[in-house]
Motif scaffolding. Sequence first.
Motif, short mmCIF file in Angstrom:
data_model
loop_
_atom_site.label_atom_id
_atom_site.label_comp_id
_atom_site.label_asym_id
_atom_site.label_seq_id
_atom_site.Cartn_x
_atom_site.Cartn_y
_atom_site.Cartn_z
N TRP A 168 -2.03 -1.04 -3.48
CA TRP A 168 -3.21 -0.23 -3.23
C TRP A 168 -2.75 1.16 -2.82
O TRP A 168 -1.72 1.31 -2.18
N PHE A 174 0.83 -1.21 0.00
CA PHE A 174 0.00 0.00 0.00
C PHE A 174 0.86 1.26 0.00
O PHE A 174 2.02 1.23 0.38
N ILE A 223 -9.23 5.85 -3.36
CA ILE A 223 -8.48 4.62 -3.12
C ILE A 223 -8.55 3.80 -4.40
O ILE A 223 -9.49 3.92 -5.19
N LEU A 266 -6.04 0.82 -7.09
CA LEU A 266 -4.88 -0.03 -7.36
C LEU A 266 -3.94 0.66 -8.34
O LEU A 266 -4.38 1.23 -9.33
N LEU A 282 -10.05 1.52 2.58
CA LEU A 282 -8.80 0.89 2.18
C LEU A 282 -8.44 -0.24 3.14
O LEU A 282 -7.99 -1.31 2.71
N ARG A 339 -10.69 3.12 -7.63
CA ARG A 339 -11.83 2.21 -7.43
C ARG A 339 -12.97 2.88 -6.66
O ARG A 339 -14.13 2.56 -6.88
N ALA A 363 -10.48 -3.15 2.12
CA ALA A 363 -10.00 -3.73 0.86
C ALA A 363 -8.74 -4.57 1.07
O ALA A 363 -8.58 -5.62 0.47
N LEU A 364 -7.85 -4.11 1.95
CA LEU A 364 -6.57 -4.80 2.16
C LEU A 364 -6.66 -5.98 3.12
O LEU A 364 -5.93 -6.95 2.96
#
Length: 83
Positions: free
Chosen positions: A36, A20, A48, A50, A72, A59, A75-76
Amino acid sequence: MDRHELRNVLLHTGLSPEAFELEDVHEHVPLPPDFWFLRRAPDGRWEIGLYERGVHDVRETHDTEDAACRALHQALTGRPAPP
């Protein structure tokens, strides 16, 4: 949650630092091939997405830094951010 708190939480979970990038807090030199990202958009909102093969693919866009950090994190890690 702000970017500094998010960085600490993500690193504490054992996530690779190369997974990230957080604008002005956790940036890469040189850039890994993919990760990310969280950054401020030109309109002042937060994005946020990719980064892959030299392209930032946004995204989601959020009104606040807190909302973007939480998104985020989800997502991670696949889990909601801590309160």
